[in-house]
Design a protein around this motif. Sequence first.
Motif, PDB file in Angstrom:
ATOM      1  N   ALA A  51      -6.565   3.768   6.482  1.00  0.00           N
ATOM      2  CA  ALA A  51      -5.891   2.924   5.491  1.00  0.00           C
ATOM      3  C   ALA A  51      -5.292   1.700   6.170  1.00  0.00           C
ATOM      4  CB  ALA A  51      -4.813   3.719   4.766  1.00  0.00           C
ATOM      5  N   LYS A 111      -8.922  -8.097  -3.123  1.00  0.00           N
ATOM      6  CA  LYS A 111      -9.848  -6.965  -3.233  1.00  0.00           C
ATOM      7  C   LYS A 111     -11.279  -7.466  -3.436  1.00  0.00           C
ATOM      8  CE  LYS A 111      -8.999  -2.835  -4.771  1.00  0.00           C
ATOM      9  NZ  LYS A 111      -8.791  -1.726  -5.712  1.00  0.00           N
ATOM     10  N   CYS A 151      -8.914   4.925   0.311  1.00  0.00           N
ATOM     11  CA  CYS A 151      -8.439   5.391   1.622  1.00  0.00           C
ATOM     12  C   CYS A 151      -7.500   6.569   1.442  1.00  0.00           C
ATOM     13  CB  CYS A 151      -7.636   4.296   2.317  1.00  0.00           C
ATOM     14  SG  CYS A 151      -8.544   2.792   2.645  1.00  0.00           S
ATOM     15  N   ALA A 159      -2.661  -5.610   1.942  1.00  0.00           N
ATOM     16  CA  ALA A 159      -1.276  -5.169   1.753  1.00  0.00           C
ATOM     17  C   ALA A 159      -0.320  -5.978   2.621  1.00  0.00           C
ATOM     18  CB  ALA A 159      -1.169  -3.688   2.087  1.00  0.00           C
ATOM     19  N   TYR A 211      -4.424   6.397  -1.065  1.00  0.00           N
ATOM     20  CA  TYR A 211      -3.542   5.231  -1.091  1.00  0.00           C
ATOM     21  C   TYR A 211      -3.748   4.427  -2.369  1.00  0.00           C
ATOM     22  CZ  TYR A 211      -1.837   5.546   3.713  1.00  0.00           C
ATOM     23  OH  TYR A 211      -1.200   5.942   4.861  1.00  0.00           O
ATOM     24  N   ALA A 244       0.876  -1.178   0.000  1.00  0.00           N
ATOM     25  CA  ALA A 244       0.000   0.000   0.000  1.00  0.00           C
ATOM     26  C   ALA A 244       0.910   1.224   0.000  1.00  0.00           C
ATOM     27  CB  ALA A 244      -0.895  -0.004   1.229  1.00  0.00           C
ATOM     28  N   LEU A 291      -2.813   0.497  -4.066  1.00  0.00           N
ATOM     29  CA  LEU A 291      -2.278  -0.832  -3.812  1.00  0.00           C
ATOM     30  C   LEU A 291      -1.414  -1.167  -5.016  1.00  0.00           C
ATOM     31  CD1 LEU A 291      -5.471  -2.491  -2.380  1.00  0.00           C
ATOM     32  CD2 LEU A 291      -3.294  -2.265  -1.152  1.00  0.00           C
ATOM     33  N   LEU A 332      -7.047  -1.614   4.787  1.00  0.00           N
ATOM     34  CA  LEU A 332      -6.223  -2.350   3.816  1.00  0.00           C
ATOM     35  C   LEU A 332      -5.475  -3.512   4.472  1.00  0.00           C
ATOM     36  CD1 LEU A 332      -4.863   0.633   1.691  1.00  0.00           C
ATOM     37  CD2 LEU A 332      -6.918  -0.740   1.340  1.00  0.00           C
ATOM     38  N   GLY A 373      -6.546   2.207  -3.342  1.00  0.00           N
ATOM     39  CA  GLY A 373      -6.456   1.480  -2.087  1.00  0.00           C
ATOM     40  C   GLY A 373      -7.812   1.457  -1.407  1.00  0.00           C
ATOM     41  N   ASN A 374      -8.577   0.431  -1.722  1.00  0.00           N
ATOM     42  CA  ASN A 374      -9.895   0.293  -1.107  1.00  0.00           C
ATOM     43  C   ASN A 374     -10.297  -1.161  -1.202  1.00  0.00           C
ATOM     44  OD1 ASN A 374     -10.375  -0.020  -3.835  1.00  0.00           O
ATOM     45  ND2 ASN A 374     -11.850   1.621  -4.000  1.00  0.00           N
ATOM     46  N   ARG A 375     -11.407  -1.475  -0.575  1.00  0.00           N
ATOM     47  CA  ARG A 375     -11.994  -2.797  -0.732  1.00  0.00           C
ATOM     48  C   ARG A 375     -13.224  -2.666  -1.600  1.00  0.00           C
ATOM     49  NH1 ARG A 375     -10.697  -6.984   2.919  1.00  0.00           N
ATOM     50  NH2 ARG A 375      -9.108  -6.260   4.369  1.00  0.00           N
TER      51      ARG A 375
END
Length: 761
Positions: free
Chosen positions: A348, A247, A342, A356, A228, A221, A230, A352, A334-336
């Motif tokens: 984050a 993810k 995030c 990460a 953020y 990350a 990934l 994450l 950077g998220n789900r």
Amino acid sequence: MGERSRIRIEIEGVVQGVGFRPWVYRLAHEYGLTGWVTNSKRGVEIEVEGSEASRSAFLAALQTPPPLARIDRQTVRDASPKNGDPTEFVILRSDNGSADEITPVTPDAAICADCLRELFDPTDRRYRYPFITCTHCGPRFSIVTGVPYDRPQTTMASFPLCTDCSAEYQNPLDRRFHAQPIACATCGPHISLRNADGSTMTVSDPISAVIGRLESGEIVAVKGIGGYHLACDAFNAEACNRLRKSKLREEKPFAIMVRDLLVAREIACVSTEAERILESPQAPIVIAPKRIASEAMEAIAPSNRTIGIMLPYSPIHHLLFHDARFRALVMTSGNRHDEPICFEDDDALLRLRGIADCFLVHNRPIHVRVDDSVVQMTQCGAVPVRRSRGYAPAPIRLNTRLNRPVLAVGAMLKHTFALGVGDRAYVSQHIGDLENAATWRSFVDGVARYEKLTGIEPDLVAHDLHPDYLSTQYAEQLGIRTVPVQHHHAHIASCVADAGYDGPVIGLAFDGTGYGDDGTLWGGEWLLVDGENCERVGRLRTLRLPGGENGIREPWRIGASMLETVFDDSWRDYRLPIERFFANDEWSKLRRYMNDTTLTPATSAVGRLFDGISAIAGVRGAISYEGQAAIEFEQIHDIAADGAYPFVVRRSNGRHELDWEPMVHAFVDDLVNKQTIGAVSTRFHRGLATVVADITEQIGRDTGITACALSGGVFQNALLLELLVPLLRMRGCRVLIHREVPPNDGGVSLGQLVIAGRKTR
Ligand code: ZN
Ligand code: ZN
Ligand code: FE
């Protein structure tokens, strides 16, 4: 030598916070002029005194401003010298004390060539410093906490300048003069590494540690400019697959960041225009045709023939690529799954976790989430898909005037809002889908923030007609005058404003579903739009949506209902590929309610037509992101295939209706005769483009209107656009397409703003 005289120059545009005044200062010195430059409410004001020759040389040089500046308007008039005028050229302090002083905040910009050179120059005092920046580059919008735009009102407030940085900051001849976010290793922020569980790791060089981990296939990350990312090695299939799984099996394509243009050209077909956009200070993700096929590429962009690429834009990105063996990194938000990206450190580290393997973080806070922008390359030029980092909050100049300050709250998906007054529209950065607490907060906080940054206090709010949109509900509780705007009218007005056009147009609003002014679901409309006036003159024959809008995630339902409409239940005898997407009892349940308009509403949305067709062809029966079925059906086309499916146009009460029934017959025949999906897709697109051009031409003949505007999410379909635009032009249409804001719902707020502004003149 000519007589000395004095002129006053007023400049509007993007001229504050971009190194404009020091640049003017240097020019004035160069041409031996006296006078001053200062920031004003509307931009920058300059007075210069000197000979005729040097004044005109100065004026000529003003026409090539520094990289991030943009001059929209300039006026020059004579001025008379006053007592106490300086005998040299000076930069006057802007009058920050006055309440109406608004210094526009500029967008975040990619690292400039000078800073990049210094970053890898061992003799430079910022050698390998991850936060190197100057007047011409670096974070802006994402770190601003208040107005006026000044260091104490940024997230750099907690890093007092050291003596060296301070000297640069105060020297008008220095590239870092008054550059608010400057810092160095002595006084500025630092990067650090965190373990998968968020605990701090002690390493001597976090960059080389991260490079090692990425090279060994780990997922990192990385804290960037607006949030953020990934990251993993884009040539490592196992890492890419693992990232996709963690993810939550999301199927949306990942973007990749490539080391340089050489790698970009290796991975994708990049045109000269694409290269120019990649290298621009906005540094967006550019969607271009994929050039290589591999397991890793399939994991990155499943069932897609295009790929989203971008170049490194922050010093941290450049440091990562500089010494590494990898040439491209997946750089996905950077998220789900469907959550927003995030941007706050604690959040984050929490959200994450489990994705990460480690975190590359730093202590310069990101104040507001700003996603990467996305631009799609087509044969009709570059079309924006998401307008965010690098573009927001730069104002869009309108061809019309808003006489009152207006807020437009946008739609719901791919949400943006807009604020405007006079001839300026500030369209927000991409907020996301307004359906969870985090995006809701970004929206509400964002409106307050934009009001503060622009000084616009709206007394009018424009909103969508859809009563269930959260944005509509927000508008209604503001307590100011509300102006409801029909969704597709807004789409077309947005395209017209975007193109800077003035005059009536035939609007083609091809979209997902939107609320029509008759309470039904629209999305395949021909609209005559002249400013605030809108008349519907054509539409797609309606389709039925079994299970309503909730059924949109299962396009097979639309496909089955289309087949049912055309063949009754005999279509089951054909054993079409759609059969694999559902169980018999699922369909028999839905089928029972086919004539119940509450459970099975009708829609004229072209987006839904694509969904249904994609399902019938066996391409996609259920989706995990908006538009997936249509996108995959487009991507699979084989342009070499000949033929086009027939559609029929009906006319009743002067309104055109595009009927898809004959197309379905031909389509099913082809499927039964084992034609390839690629051929079927091409014939569908070609047939649709042809009949759409026919209808538009007919409307043009009836009305005498020659301009047409293409808007709505369907026009992200590059194939349809590339087939349709030449047909329209051949028939004498002037075609307007989106250039600044997206054709999808991210552009709706701009249209709402313009319509509301005109309705209340
Ligand atoms: Zn720079
Ligand atoms: Zn310093
Ligand atoms: Fe829409």
